[in-house]
Every structure is written in C-alpha cells, then in structure tokens.
Design a protein around this motif. Structure first.
Motif, PDB file in Angstrom:
ATOM      1  N   VAL A  53       0.828  -1.210   0.000  1.00 30.03           N
ATOM      2  CA  VAL A  53       0.000   0.000   0.000  1.00 30.03           C
ATOM      3  C   VAL A  53       0.861   1.258   0.000  1.00 30.03           C
ATOM      4  O   VAL A  53       0.673   2.163  -0.804  1.00 30.03           O
ATOM      5  CB  VAL A  53      -0.954   0.013   1.225  1.00 30.03           C
ATOM      6  CG1 VAL A  53      -1.586   1.379   1.421  1.00 30.03           C
ATOM      7  CG2 VAL A  53      -2.022  -1.051   1.078  1.00 30.03           C
ATOM      8  N   VAL A  54       1.824   1.315   0.915  1.00 33.45           N
ATOM      9  CA  VAL A  54       2.576   2.546   1.134  1.00 33.45           C
ATOM     10  C   VAL A  54       3.771   2.680   0.187  1.00 33.45           C
ATOM     11  O   VAL A  54       4.027   3.754  -0.358  1.00 33.45           O
ATOM     12  CB  VAL A  54       3.042   2.638   2.612  1.00 33.45           C
ATOM     13  CG1 VAL A  54       3.885   3.886   2.844  1.00 33.45           C
ATOM     14  CG2 VAL A  54       1.837   2.625   3.549  1.00 33.45           C
ATOM     15  N   GLN A  82       5.808   5.874   9.504  1.00 39.33           N
ATOM     16  CA  GLN A  82       6.421   5.360  10.731  1.00 39.33           C
ATOM     17  C   GLN A  82       6.818   6.511  11.658  1.00 39.33           C
ATOM     18  O   GLN A  82       7.983   6.758  11.947  1.00 39.33           O
ATOM     19  CB  GLN A  82       7.603   4.444  10.420  1.00 39.33           C
ATOM     20  CG  GLN A  82       7.194   3.138   9.764  1.00 39.33           C
ATOM     21  CD  GLN A  82       6.169   2.376  10.585  1.00 39.33           C
ATOM     22  OE1 GLN A  82       6.374   2.095  11.775  1.00 39.33           O
ATOM     23  NE2 GLN A  82       5.029   2.039   9.997  1.00 39.33           N
ATOM     24  N   VAL A  83       5.800   7.214  12.135  1.00 39.72           N
ATOM     25  CA  VAL A  83       5.973   8.430  12.926  1.00 39.72           C
ATOM     26  C   VAL A  83       6.033   8.081  14.409  1.00 39.72           C
ATOM     27  O   VAL A  83       5.092   7.492  14.954  1.00 39.72           O
ATOM     28  CB  VAL A  83       4.819   9.420  12.657  1.00 39.72           C
ATOM     29  CG1 VAL A  83       5.005  10.700  13.466  1.00 39.72           C
ATOM     30  CG2 VAL A  83       4.705   9.704  11.171  1.00 39.72           C
ATOM     31  N   TYR A  84       7.149   8.450  15.050  1.00 36.14           N
ATOM     32  CA  TYR A  84       7.308   8.204  16.483  1.00 36.14           C
ATOM     33  C   TYR A  84       6.402   9.162  17.257  1.00 36.14           C
ATOM     34  O   TYR A  84       6.340  10.355  16.962  1.00 36.14           O
ATOM     35  CB  TYR A  84       8.761   8.413  16.911  1.00 36.14           C
ATOM     36  CG  TYR A  84       8.965   8.201  18.394  1.00 36.14           C
ATOM     37  CD1 TYR A  84       8.991   6.907  18.927  1.00 36.14           C
ATOM     38  CD2 TYR A  84       9.099   9.273  19.265  1.00 36.14           C
ATOM     39  CE1 TYR A  84       9.157   6.701  20.288  1.00 36.14           C
ATOM     40  CE2 TYR A  84       9.271   9.067  20.626  1.00 36.14           C
ATOM     41  CZ  TYR A  84       9.293   7.784  21.130  1.00 36.14           C
ATOM     42  OH  TYR A  84       9.449   7.579  22.491  1.00 36.14           O
ATOM     43  N   TYR A  97       4.824   3.952  17.373  1.00 37.23           N
ATOM     44  CA  TYR A  97       4.877   4.449  16.002  1.00 37.23           C
ATOM     45  C   TYR A  97       3.521   4.285  15.333  1.00 37.23           C
ATOM     46  O   TYR A  97       2.943   3.204  15.373  1.00 37.23           O
ATOM     47  CB  TYR A  97       5.909   3.667  15.185  1.00 37.23           C
ATOM     48  CG  TYR A  97       7.322   3.963  15.597  1.00 37.23           C
ATOM     49  CD1 TYR A  97       8.054   4.964  14.971  1.00 37.23           C
ATOM     50  CD2 TYR A  97       7.927   3.243  16.623  1.00 37.23           C
ATOM     51  CE1 TYR A  97       9.362   5.241  15.351  1.00 37.23           C
ATOM     52  CE2 TYR A  97       9.230   3.519  17.016  1.00 37.23           C
ATOM     53  CZ  TYR A  97       9.933   4.523  16.375  1.00 37.23           C
ATOM     54  OH  TYR A  97      11.219   4.797  16.768  1.00 37.23           O
ATOM     55  N   VAL A  98       3.052   5.354  14.728  1.00 36.19           N
ATOM     56  CA  VAL A  98       1.846   5.281  13.911  1.00 36.19           C
ATOM     57  C   VAL A  98       2.315   5.111  12.465  1.00 36.19           C
ATOM     58  O   VAL A  98       3.366   5.628  12.081  1.00 36.19           O
ATOM     59  CB  VAL A  98       0.946   6.528  14.109  1.00 36.19           C
ATOM     60  CG1 VAL A  98       1.574   7.789  13.564  1.00 36.19           C
ATOM     61  CG2 VAL A  98      -0.440   6.301  13.541  1.00 36.19           C
ATOM     62  N   ALA A 106      -3.852  10.915  11.388  1.00 39.68           N
ATOM     63  CA  ALA A 106      -2.922   9.795  11.514  1.00 39.68           C
ATOM     64  C   ALA A 106      -3.660   8.555  11.036  1.00 39.68           C
ATOM     65  O   ALA A 106      -4.870   8.433  11.228  1.00 39.68           O
ATOM     66  CB  ALA A 106      -2.486   9.620  12.966  1.00 39.68           C
ATOM     67  N   VAL A 107      -2.922   7.632  10.416  1.00 37.08           N
ATOM     68  CA  VAL A 107      -3.539   6.424   9.869  1.00 37.08           C
ATOM     69  C   VAL A 107      -2.753   5.210  10.328  1.00 37.08           C
ATOM     70  O   VAL A 107      -1.523   5.188  10.258  1.00 37.08           O
ATOM     71  CB  VAL A 107      -3.575   6.470   8.322  1.00 37.08           C
ATOM     72  CG1 VAL A 107      -4.053   5.149   7.747  1.00 37.08           C
ATOM     73  CG2 VAL A 107      -4.446   7.615   7.842  1.00 37.08           C
ATOM     74  N   ASP A 108      -3.477   4.206  10.795  1.00 38.60           N
ATOM     75  CA  ASP A 108      -2.857   2.930  11.107  1.00 38.60           C
ATOM     76  C   ASP A 108      -3.504   1.881  10.216  1.00 38.60           C
ATOM     77  O   ASP A 108      -4.726   1.806  10.117  1.00 38.60           O
ATOM     78  CB  ASP A 108      -3.014   2.571  12.582  1.00 38.60           C
ATOM     79  CG  ASP A 108      -1.902   1.644  13.024  1.00 38.60           C
ATOM     80  OD1 ASP A 108      -0.761   2.114  13.148  1.00 38.60           O
ATOM     81  OD2 ASP A 108      -2.170   0.442  13.211  1.00 38.60           O
TER      82      ASP A 108
END
Length: 192
Positions: A53-54, A82-84, A97-98, A106-108
């Motif tokens: 996807v990413v 991969q945001v801390y 991490y999200v 924000a998306v998980d």
C-alpha cells in the motif's frame, strides 16, 4: 516524574487479559517481557500488505481492487511514515509508532481474517492523537482490510479515552503486584 514506559501493543494485550477469554497470565507476562515469538503467516501478510500500500512493493501479491480502494482513504499528501509518538500520562511515558500521517490525520493500517465494526473504539493507539495534536493531527483513522473489503474507523481528539486511562492505571497496579516477574528493563524507569 516518569516511572513507567508503555506502548500500545502492550496495553492492548493487557486489555485482552482483563476481558478474560483465552488469554493467560503467562501470555501477558511473555508480552511484557518481550519473549520472542515466531511471526505468524497472518502477521507477515499484514506487513507485506502495508508495504504494498505505502511503498508499492510486491503489489502483485494482493487484489489490485483492494489496493486501489485502500489507497483512496490515505491522506494526500502523506507527510511522514512510521511516525514516532510519545505522550505523558501522569507518571507514564506512552510511546510508539503510527503508520503514517497526513496534514490533519494519523492512519494505522490493519489486516484481519474477519472484521466487525467497531473494533478499535478502545484501542490504546487512539492515544497517538494526543501525542500528535501539537503537529495539527485531529483524527486517528484505522484502515482495515480482510482482503475482501476495506473498512474505516475514525476517532477524533474529542473521543473519550477514559477506558484506556483506567486500563493504564490497572496495568501499573498489575506490574507492581508482579514486579518480581518483570524482566524487561524498559518498563520501569529507574531514577538517575
């Protein structure tokens, strides 16, 4: 003063333990102590799906219609992956991490064998919103697929987190009562 360090997976496992079912105290302790477990085929597929996807990697492994539909829900632009995140809750440093953030959300990314709405109402990852609000993030979205359909759950900063905060309090109590069984040095913060 910070006394504990917790991450969402740990707190979500504790939540499952509290709910009963087939989750044992030993499984909880193994999670707390980071006892290595083999990656399951489902976990591996989830990681590969997120990469498809990413990053566009190995897309041929997945249904192109699901990938396209999934991507429609991603923020545009994707600001960071991969945001801390970290957030102080009383004497707890909550961190993790999200998967990605846009300008306002924000998306998980989640994969599952079966999905029932709402699944993430009390997920501890919802606390990422509070860690990210200084960056302008106002919405936490879970993008979920069972590889047949795509589902979305959205939670705003005003979504109640009382249950998660109570579980954090109960988890601290559990840790103190079983301190001699905890071997992960990252859980307890030792004063300098």
């Amino acid at each position: 003063m910070i006394k504990y360090r917790f991450y969402p997976t740990l707190l979500n496992v504790f939540s499952r333990y509290l709910a009963g079912g087939n989750f044992t105290m030993q499984q909880l302790l193994d999670t707390i102590n980071r006892v290595p477990t083999p990656t399951t085929a489902a976990q591996e597929r989830g990681v590969r799906f997120e990469d498809a996807v990413v990053k566009g990697e190995d897309e041929e492994r997945f249904n192109p219609d699901i990938l396209e539909k999934f991507r429609r829900y991603l923020p545009r632009p994707i600001v960071e992956t991969q945001v801390y995140c970290q957030y102080e809750i009383d004497d707890v440093l909550f961190y993790g991490y999200v998967d990605l953030i846009g300008k306002f959300k924000a998306v998980d990314i989640k994969t599952t064998a079966s999905y029932q709405h709402p699944r993430y109402t009390f997920n501890h990852q919802n606390l990422y919103l509070h860690a990210l609000k200084k960056r302008g993030i106002r919405l936490m979205e879970y993008l979920i697929t069972d590889f047949r359909e795509v589902y979305v759950e959205s939670y705003s900063l005003t979504h109640p987190i009382d249950k998660q905060l109570e579980e954090i309090r109960l988890f601290k109590q559990f840790l103190e009562e079983h301190r001699e069984l905890i071997s992960d040095p990252k859980i307890f913060v030792t004063p300098e």
